[in-house]
Design an enzyme around this catalytic site. Structure first.
Site, PDB file in Angstrom:
ATOM      1  N   ASP A 200       0.868  -1.185   0.000  1.00 50.05           N
ATOM      2  CA  ASP A 200       0.000   0.000   0.000  1.00 50.05           C
ATOM      3  C   ASP A 200       0.897   1.224   0.000  1.00 50.05           C
ATOM      4  O   ASP A 200       2.126   1.115  -0.081  1.00 50.05           O
ATOM      5  CB  ASP A 200      -0.955  -0.014   1.207  1.00 50.05           C
ATOM      6  CG  ASP A 200      -2.305   0.612   0.860  1.00 50.05           C
ATOM      7  OD1 ASP A 200      -2.300   1.781   0.430  1.00 50.05           O
ATOM      8  OD2 ASP A 200      -3.339  -0.046   1.027  1.00 50.05           O
ATOM      9  N   HIS A 275      -2.840   2.994  -4.748  1.00 51.35           N
ATOM     10  CA  HIS A 275      -2.232   2.665  -3.445  1.00 51.35           C
ATOM     11  C   HIS A 275      -0.777   2.222  -3.610  1.00 51.35           C
ATOM     12  O   HIS A 275      -0.362   1.191  -3.078  1.00 51.35           O
ATOM     13  CB  HIS A 275      -3.056   1.589  -2.733  1.00 51.35           C
ATOM     14  CG  HIS A 275      -4.337   2.129  -2.143  1.00 51.35           C
ATOM     15  ND1 HIS A 275      -4.343   3.032  -1.110  1.00 51.35           N
ATOM     16  CD2 HIS A 275      -5.629   1.894  -2.460  1.00 51.35           C
ATOM     17  CE1 HIS A 275      -5.615   3.339  -0.803  1.00 51.35           C
ATOM     18  NE2 HIS A 275      -6.410   2.676  -1.612  1.00 51.35           N
ATOM     19  N   GLU A 340      -9.899   2.364  -5.069  1.00 55.24           N
ATOM     20  CA  GLU A 340      -9.497   3.741  -4.823  1.00 55.24           C
ATOM     21  C   GLU A 340      -8.302   4.179  -5.673  1.00 55.24           C
ATOM     22  O   GLU A 340      -7.382   4.817  -5.183  1.00 55.24           O
ATOM     23  CB  GLU A 340      -9.165   3.925  -3.333  1.00 55.24           C
ATOM     24  CG  GLU A 340     -10.360   3.652  -2.448  1.00 55.24           C
ATOM     25  CD  GLU A 340     -10.032   3.676  -0.971  1.00 55.24           C
ATOM     26  OE1 GLU A 340     -10.895   4.114  -0.195  1.00 55.24           O
ATOM     27  OE2 GLU A 340      -8.923   3.252  -0.576  1.00 55.24           O
TER      28      GLU A 340
HETATM   29  C1  ACM Z   1     -10.837  -0.426   0.893  1.00 58.08           C
HETATM   30  O1  ACM Z   1     -11.287  -0.320   2.023  1.00 58.08           O
HETATM   31  N1  ACM Z   1     -10.257   0.602   0.289  1.00 58.08           N
HETATM   32  C2  ACM Z   1     -10.907  -1.683   0.157  1.00 58.08           C
END
Ligand code: ACM
Ligand code: ZN
Length: 544
Positions: A200, A275, A340
């Site tokens: 991440d 991410h 995201e």
């Molecule tokens: C998430 O909570 N962004 C999968």
């Protein structure tokens, strides 16, 4: 079957929630078994009892786990024998017993012996956990010479094949000892899929031979562990990056073997295309721009970092990383993230725009879908199935991608109606990093509110689905994002006791769900968790 379940419930409630009578302990089993029929008498586990294993020639690791379990969970070192007068017998069925489905077990306790039968080794692991929960809850602590197990017959199997627990080790790094303690906890409650969120913005946690900077650079941030998560300042010029860590391949192999002994599959997650600040800190050439990316600390929103979708070397990088991941992890599934991914960079990147034009894609969402499809084909060729967060539906998905629905149930409903397999993990029920009690009285966390009763009320099958569509729901999972989880103790506190609620949701028949009965079983469960040195929240908040 229903009669015996309700009888046990009535007896337990009649005994009162706070009294630890032997009857309470006898039937305070989580998750609630499918069929439980009390019998007369007890079997005493003491040092004169032997362990007998039958037809387990191909299940040596599980036999070892079971053997080592008795000193740890019962305080008794029991010899292994071919045959014995007083025995606890673990036997794999030579001919599968259809009544146990795939993962189930049959546990019979009489005054003379205990037998656990299963079709697969994991079934024996589950039967063992139930046997442990039949012992008085204080026996680990008090270590009596004899542990009285009430005579009973139990036939048990899970409602769902996917009973998951997710851990984010990027926002804060958790060491192997803690990961193993987490796997022990999963085993205790018959959970079988460990979703390991390894990459991440805040750190890359996996050794990759071909890309050494992922662990030299991407695994380390500047240290802001002495300030609240929201107050971490960006790195200063020349400040050393000393906070973080990563797992070596040998450590990962050890974790995978440890999990397998407990019936748990380890599913790695490698996030793409967003991410990825940590990747871009190590390999800035994979970005669309020349922004000075660094391994993130504290809040980072909206995330700007995204891997360039028009750069062929990015696709080579992803495939080569996933080659090593697939070689290391034997799991059927590999999670490729997809959540995201803010595509502002893609909108102004000449390479990304050229790819969109060349491939006649509609927009940036379709560019993400193209990337994911390329990656999926690469992994399908290795016999793997991909999982992605529900955002991957946006630009279209292949029928073979499994969707993990986190933004409520919507994505899961859409995917199941579309014929994709689904894992339900809606944040309003399954995000255990949300508050579980009044936030005025709780340590700081990211927000949200999932009290224990809400976690227990979760049903992985959305009401909107027809019976046919519901077959696409593989099960459910709790996620534990780690932004605010600076220590292992706090991580356990957020998991417990909500993980017990999830366990009953994904294992027990829906007809057996009973919030009052579940609450009545908690005191004995907490006694066991305390004896095993797990930290838990003691507040039981109901839905407000
Ligand atoms: C998430 O909570 N962004 C999968
Ligand atoms: Zn680009």
């Amino acid at each position: 079957m229903k009669t015996s379940f309700f009888l046990a419930g009535l007896l337990l409630l009649a005994a009162g929630c706070n009294q630890q009578s032997s009857h309470d302990a006898a039937f305070s089993i989580v998750p609630q078994p499918v069929e439980l029929t009390p019998q007369e008498g007890t079997f005493a586990i003491d040092e004169s009892v032997s362990l007998v294993f039958q037809h387990m020639e191909n299940a040596a690791p599980v036999q070892q786990y079971i053997t080592e379990y008795f000193p740890k969970y019962f305080g008794k070192q029991l010899p292994v024998a071919g045959n014995a007068e007083k025995a606890i017998v673990f036997a794999l069925n030579e001919t599968p017993d259809a009544a146990l489905q795939t993962e189930g077990y049959k546990l019979t306790v009489t005054e003379n012996d205990i037998t656990i039968y299963a079709n697969v080794p994991a079934g024996l692991v589950y039967g063992l956990q139930t046997l442990y929960q039949l012992a008085p809850a204080d026996s680990i602590k008090n270590n009596p010479a004899q542990i009285a197990i009430p005579a009973v017959t139990i036939v048990d199997y899970p409602r769902f094949e996917w009973r998951g627990s997710h851990r984010d080790v990027s926002r804060h790094f958790f060491d192997i000892a803690h990961i193993k303690k987490h796997l022990d906890l999963m085993a205790l409650y018959k959970l079988n899929k460990f979703h390991w969120h390894l990459t991440d913005d805040h750190g890359w946690r996996l050794e990759i031979d071909k890309y050494p900077k992922l662990t030299e650079i991407a695994a380390w941030s500047v240290d802001r562990s002495n300030v609240a998560w929201r107050e971490g300042e960006p790195p200063k010029e020349g400040e050393p990056a000393t906070y973080g860590g990563f797992y070596t391949k040998d450590e990962v192999r050890d974790v995978i073997a440890y999990a397998a002994q407990r019936g748990i599959e380890v599913i790695p997650e490698i996030e793409l295309p967003g991410h990825c600040s940590a990747i871009l800190a190590a390999y800035p050439e994979f970005a669309c721009d020349d922004f000075p990316y660094y391994v993130q600390i504290g809040p980072y929103w909206p995330p700007k970092a995204i891997l360039c979708g028009g750069n062929d070397t990015v696709m080579v990088f992803l495939k080569e990383v996933l080659d090593e991941v697939a070689e290391l992890f034997p799991s059927e599934y590999i999670h490729i993230g997809g959540d995201e991914a803010f595509k502002d960079n893609w909108k102004v990147c000449p390479k990304c725009q050229k790819r969109i034009k060349d491939l006649q894609l509609k927009d940036e969402e379709e560019l993400q879908s193209w990337m994911i499809r390329e990656i999926e084909q690469h992994l399908i060729a290795k016999g793997r199935t991909i999982i992605g967060w529900d955002e991957i539906l946006a630009g279209g998905v292949t029928p073979t991608a499994v969707i993990m629905s986190w933004r409520g149930e919507k994505g899961g409903i859409e995917a199941a109606q579309h014929g994709n397999y689904v894992i339900m993990t809606p944040d309003n029920y399954c995000y255990f990093n949300y508050y579980q009690a009044d936030k005025e009285t709780e340590p700081a966390t990211i927000g949200g509110y999932v009290p224990l009763e809400k976690a227990y009320a979760f049903d992985p099958v959305p009401a909107e689905l027809t019976a046919e569509e519901a077959k696409f729901i593989k099960g459910g999972q709790a996620n534990l994002w780690a932004e605010f989880l600076f220590t292992p103790e706090y991580a356990e506190y957020m998991l417990l006791p909500r993980l017990l609620a999830l366990s009953e949701v994904v294992w027990s028949p829906k007809t057996h769900k009973d919030w009052e009965f579940f609450k009545a079983k908690l005191p004995a469960q907490k006694q066991r968790l305390a004896a095993l040195n797990y930290n838990y929240c003691d507040k039981v908040e109901e839905i407000k």
